[in-house]
Design a protein around this motif. Sequence first.
Motif, short mmCIF file in Angstrom:
data_model
loop_
_atom_site.label_atom_id
_atom_site.label_comp_id
_atom_site.label_asym_id
_atom_site.label_seq_id
_atom_site.Cartn_x
_atom_site.Cartn_y
_atom_site.Cartn_z
N PHE A 144 0.81 -1.22 0.00
CA PHE A 144 0.00 0.00 0.00
C PHE A 144 0.85 1.27 0.00
O PHE A 144 0.35 2.35 -0.28
CB PHE A 144 -0.96 0.01 1.19
N GLY A 145 2.13 1.12 0.31
CA GLY A 145 3.00 2.29 0.25
C GLY A 145 3.25 2.79 -1.15
O GLY A 145 3.79 3.88 -1.34
N LEU A 146 2.84 2.01 -2.14
CA LEU A 146 3.00 2.40 -3.54
C LEU A 146 1.75 3.07 -4.10
O LEU A 146 1.77 3.58 -5.22
CB LEU A 146 3.33 1.18 -4.40
N VAL A 147 0.65 3.03 -3.34
CA VAL A 147 -0.64 3.53 -3.81
C VAL A 147 -1.06 4.73 -2.95
O VAL A 147 -1.09 4.61 -1.73
CB VAL A 147 -1.72 2.44 -3.76
N PRO A 148 -1.37 5.85 -3.56
CA PRO A 148 -1.75 7.04 -2.77
C PRO A 148 -2.94 6.78 -1.85
O PRO A 148 -3.96 6.25 -2.28
CB PRO A 148 -2.09 8.07 -3.85
N HIS A 149 -2.75 7.13 -0.58
CA HIS A 149 -3.82 7.12 0.41
C HIS A 149 -4.50 5.76 0.52
O HIS A 149 -5.73 5.67 0.67
CB HIS A 149 -4.85 8.21 0.10
N ALA A 150 -3.72 4.69 0.45
CA ALA A 150 -4.29 3.34 0.51
C ALA A 150 -4.15 2.69 1.87
O ALA A 150 -4.66 1.59 2.09
CB ALA A 150 -3.62 2.45 -0.55
N SER A 151 -3.47 3.33 2.81
CA SER A 151 -3.29 2.74 4.13
C SER A 151 -4.61 2.67 4.88
O SER A 151 -5.38 3.63 4.90
CB SER A 151 -2.28 3.57 4.95
N MET A 152 -4.89 1.53 5.48
CA MET A 152 -6.11 1.34 6.25
C MET A 152 -5.88 1.49 7.74
O MET A 152 -6.82 1.73 8.50
CB MET A 152 -6.71 -0.04 5.96
N VAL A 153 -4.66 1.30 8.18
CA VAL A 153 -4.32 1.43 9.60
C VAL A 153 -3.99 2.89 9.88
O VAL A 153 -3.16 3.49 9.20
CB VAL A 153 -3.12 0.53 9.96
N TRP A 154 -4.64 3.46 10.86
CA TRP A 154 -4.40 4.87 11.19
C TRP A 154 -2.94 5.08 11.56
O TRP A 154 -2.38 4.37 12.40
CB TRP A 154 -5.31 5.30 12.35
N ALA A 155 -2.33 6.05 10.91
CA ALA A 155 -0.90 6.35 11.07
C ALA A 155 -0.02 5.22 10.55
O ALA A 155 1.19 5.23 10.75
CB ALA A 155 -0.54 6.65 12.52
N GLY A 156 -0.63 4.26 9.84
CA GLY A 156 0.13 3.12 9.36
C GLY A 156 0.89 3.37 8.08
O GLY A 156 1.55 2.46 7.57
N TRP A 157 0.82 4.59 7.55
CA TRP A 157 1.53 4.88 6.31
C TRP A 157 3.03 4.64 6.45
O TRP A 157 3.70 4.24 5.49
CB TRP A 157 1.27 6.32 5.87
N THR A 158 3.55 4.86 7.66
CA THR A 158 4.99 4.66 7.87
C THR A 158 5.37 3.20 7.69
O THR A 158 6.49 2.89 7.27
CB THR A 158 5.41 5.13 9.26
N VAL A 159 4.46 2.28 8.02
CA VAL A 159 4.73 0.86 7.84
C VAL A 159 4.88 0.55 6.35
O VAL A 159 5.76 -0.22 5.94
CB VAL A 159 3.62 0.00 8.47
N GLY A 160 4.01 1.15 5.52
CA GLY A 160 4.14 0.96 4.08
C GLY A 160 5.46 1.46 3.55
O GLY A 160 6.08 0.84 2.67
N VAL A 161 5.92 2.58 4.09
CA VAL A 161 7.21 3.14 3.68
C VAL A 161 8.36 2.25 4.17
O VAL A 161 9.30 1.94 3.43
CB VAL A 161 7.36 4.57 4.21
N GLU A 162 8.28 1.84 5.44
CA GLU A 162 9.34 1.00 6.02
C GLU A 162 9.48 -0.32 5.28
O GLU A 162 10.58 -0.78 5.00
CB GLU A 162 9.02 0.74 7.49
N MET A 163 8.36 -0.96 4.98
CA MET A 163 8.43 -2.28 4.35
C MET A 163 9.03 -2.21 2.96
O MET A 163 9.74 -3.14 2.53
CB MET A 163 7.04 -2.92 4.31
N LEU A 164 8.77 -1.14 2.25
CA LEU A 164 9.41 -0.97 0.94
C LEU A 164 10.92 -0.77 1.10
O LEU A 164 11.71 -1.28 0.31
CB LEU A 164 8.79 0.22 0.21
N PHE A 165 11.30 -0.05 2.13
CA PHE A 165 12.73 0.12 2.40
C PHE A 165 13.36 -1.22 2.77
O PHE A 165 14.48 -1.54 2.33
CB PHE A 165 12.96 1.12 3.51
N TYR A 166 12.67 -2.02 3.57
CA TYR A 166 13.19 -3.34 3.93
C TYR A 166 13.47 -4.18 2.69
O TYR A 166 14.42 -4.96 2.65
CB TYR A 166 12.20 -4.09 4.82
#
Length: 395
Positions: A144-166
Amino acid sequence: MSRLPKINLFNTLGDDRPTPSNPAAGGTMPALLGLRGLAAVSVVLFHINRQIKIDVPDWLWFVTTHFGHGVFLFFVLSAFSLSYTNVRRIGQPNWLVQYAIKRFFRIAPLFYAVLASELLRQYLSAGRIISPDWQIFANITFTFGLVPHASMVWAGWTVGVEMLFYAVFPFLLIALTGTSRAILLLIVALAVSLVSRIIIGNIDLDTGRSPPWAYFSFQSNLWFFALGMVTFFFINWYTQLETIAHRTVSIFAGISIAILLWVSEALRFVPDWRIVRPDLLVFGIIFAILTAWQYLRPSWLLSNGLMRYLGDRSFSIYLCHPVFLFYFRDQIYMIHDFFVSRLGSPAFLVTSLTVMICLMAIVEVTFRAIELNGLRLSSMASRAVSRKPRATNQP
């Protein structure tokens, strides 16, 4: 040439942890763990103001403008810490598989639990799950870090960013073999972040979306991860500077951070640069210096027991606090109204302290029931992968 002290942040860095022991035990460097605690608390205070609109005293104005930057400190610390824990593993049997297992079980169990609670909330409030199937799939697969505003977990956008970095981290780690490549990584990361912020930011302006995707996208935040990796490698490539650094790092870091804070404030008010947000990019350098400082010369303010405790549970604090603020906002308003009539604007501090104490009761449950069990599963899976088949006697 002396060796740098060993860092062991256990679950924060993805190391095996079979028991919930003290993360600072055993001669470790707990100040970086304390920095994670500081980042988590700063984000909570920021959202107490932004999410549920509790007024901040005028003399704490920086809470509303700067405490949200704690997420970028997480990014820098993550890249720094992963570099430390994995640089010696390159070339070992199954190290990439073990790395993937540890990263997955470090993030997935708690994230999936909060995601499940969001799906349940949707079903109970609307009688059905509102989010489309593609969005649920993107969150389950961490794409979901690749899709605009697709995060479902509140404040979870950072997880999408982190996992792509991983996903890209092992390749960056292998590629970093010298100073020139480190500098090249910084240049490329800065260029990607700047261009992404400009392009995506203009799209945000055209569509009127708020908050802007330019703030949340992986490519816009690549700069912070690059800073964390390069900071670690420069420290370890030039270990002969360690003795000098121990004597002067506090003075140098303090002066550098003060100058960069001034630069960041100046850039924050340049109207034509609001999309790019160069002030945030400068904060990445501030956080890199702060990380190196606490790595070389840890401060008691960050390495004391309370900060270690908060840092050890920083992931639960981060993912649980938006849900807590949402469901208990009426009670928080009552607490604030009670104290504001007696204390005035400083009631924000008493309210925030009350929120943190109540939040930590929930965090303790999620940490022990979900995070630690996820780490145990990670250890079991890693041992299964690394277990060599027994030799058999040939006739």
